[in-house]
Design a protein around this motif. Structure first.
Motif, PDB file in Angstrom:
ATOM      1  N   GLU A  34      -7.427 -23.481  20.813  1.00  0.00           N
ATOM      2  CA  GLU A  34      -8.177 -24.543  21.490  1.00  0.00           C
ATOM      3  C   GLU A  34      -9.585 -24.658  20.915  1.00  0.00           C
ATOM      4  N   GLN A  35     -10.199 -23.516  20.612  1.00  0.00           N
ATOM      5  CA  GLN A  35     -11.540 -23.531  20.032  1.00  0.00           C
ATOM      6  C   GLN A  35     -11.524 -24.190  18.660  1.00  0.00           C
ATOM      7  N   LEU A  36     -10.539 -23.852  17.846  1.00  0.00           N
ATOM      8  CA  LEU A  36     -10.431 -24.446  16.522  1.00  0.00           C
ATOM      9  C   LEU A  36     -10.186 -25.947  16.625  1.00  0.00           C
ATOM     10  N   LYS A  37      -9.276 -26.356  17.479  1.00  0.00           N
ATOM     11  CA  LYS A  37      -8.982 -27.776  17.645  1.00  0.00           C
ATOM     12  C   LYS A  37     -10.213 -28.547  18.118  1.00  0.00           C
ATOM     13  N   ALA A  38     -11.053 -27.920  18.931  1.00  0.00           N
ATOM     14  CA  ALA A  38     -12.269 -28.573  19.423  1.00  0.00           C
ATOM     15  C   ALA A  38     -13.243 -28.875  18.282  1.00  0.00           C
TER      16      ALA A  38
ATOM     17  N   ILE B 190     -14.588 -29.486   8.912  1.00  0.00           N
ATOM     18  CA  ILE B 190     -13.724 -28.323   8.700  1.00  0.00           C
ATOM     19  C   ILE B 190     -12.419 -28.799   8.071  1.00  0.00           C
ATOM     20  N   GLU B 191     -11.987 -28.092   7.046  1.00  0.00           N
ATOM     21  CA  GLU B 191     -10.704 -28.378   6.406  1.00  0.00           C
ATOM     22  C   GLU B 191      -9.785 -27.194   6.648  1.00  0.00           C
ATOM     23  N   LEU B 192      -8.649 -27.461   7.279  1.00  0.00           N
ATOM     24  CA  LEU B 192      -7.710 -26.393   7.601  1.00  0.00           C
ATOM     25  C   LEU B 192      -6.775 -26.090   6.445  1.00  0.00           C
TER      26      LEU B 192
ATOM     27  N   GLU C 268      -0.909 -15.441  17.220  1.00  0.00           N
ATOM     28  CA  GLU C 268       0.254 -15.934  16.479  1.00  0.00           C
ATOM     29  C   GLU C 268       0.300 -17.466  16.549  1.00  0.00           C
ATOM     30  N   GLU C 269      -0.024 -18.026  17.699  1.00  0.00           N
ATOM     31  CA  GLU C 269      -0.079 -19.486  17.861  1.00  0.00           C
ATOM     32  C   GLU C 269      -1.108 -20.092  16.889  1.00  0.00           C
ATOM     33  N   LEU C 270      -2.264 -19.460  16.767  1.00  0.00           N
ATOM     34  CA  LEU C 270      -3.301 -19.907  15.852  1.00  0.00           C
ATOM     35  C   LEU C 270      -2.812 -19.826  14.403  1.00  0.00           C
ATOM     36  N   LEU C 271      -2.181 -18.714  14.041  1.00  0.00           N
ATOM     37  CA  LEU C 271      -1.694 -18.519  12.676  1.00  0.00           C
ATOM     38  C   LEU C 271      -0.646 -19.556  12.284  1.00  0.00           C
ATOM     39  N   ARG C 272       0.183 -19.956  13.218  1.00  0.00           N
ATOM     40  CA  ARG C 272       1.205 -20.967  12.930  1.00  0.00           C
ATOM     41  C   ARG C 272       0.566 -22.345  12.720  1.00  0.00           C
ATOM     42  N   PHE C 273      -0.552 -22.595  13.382  1.00  0.00           N
ATOM     43  CA  PHE C 273      -1.254 -23.869  13.268  1.00  0.00           C
ATOM     44  C   PHE C 273      -2.086 -23.945  11.983  1.00  0.00           C
ATOM     45  N   ALA C 274      -2.795 -22.862  11.678  1.00  0.00           N
ATOM     46  CA  ALA C 274      -3.669 -22.849  10.496  1.00  0.00           C
ATOM     47  C   ALA C 274      -3.797 -21.426   9.977  1.00  0.00           C
TER      48      ALA C 274
ATOM     49  N   GLY D 247      -6.159 -20.608   7.925  1.00  0.00           N
ATOM     50  CA  GLY D 247      -7.575 -20.403   7.655  1.00  0.00           C
ATOM     51  C   GLY D 247      -8.272 -21.741   7.597  1.00  0.00           C
ATOM     52  N   PHE D 248      -9.484 -21.740   7.057  1.00  0.00           N
ATOM     53  CA  PHE D 248     -10.267 -22.967   7.005  1.00  0.00           C
ATOM     54  C   PHE D 248     -11.306 -22.883   5.897  1.00  0.00           C
TER      55      PHE D 248
END
Length: 75
Positions: A5-9, A25-27, A53-59, A61-62
């Motif tokens: 959620e923090q990353l998406k924000a 930010i570029e994912l 794990e949810e974060l890792l599946r989405f991105a 890194g950046f």
């Protein structure tokens, strides 16, 4: 707030450097099951919390101005 959620924000926002140049930010692509399992094997107890794990599946890194690449799967 969960890490994802923090990353998406932060996505979709434009930032400005000291020279007035805009950037965002570029994912990096999210990790595959195989990549997550390989990371899990390198961790104590072979454990990755569900929200990470949810974060890792989405991105995986950046990239962000003034920082070099940030990777979530680096130890």
């Amino acid at each position: 707030m969960k890490p994802l959620e923090q990353l998406k924000a932060m996505l979709g926002k434009t930032y400005e450097n000291e020279d007035g140049e805009e950037y965002s930010i570029e994912l990096q692509p999210g990790l595959s099951d195989e990549e997550i399992n390989a990371l899990r094997q390198r961790l104590p107890g072979n454990f990755i919390p569900a929200e990470i794990e949810e974060l890792l599946r989405f991105a995986g890194g950046f990239e962000f101005y003034a920082m070099e690449e940030g990777r979530f799967d680096s130890l």
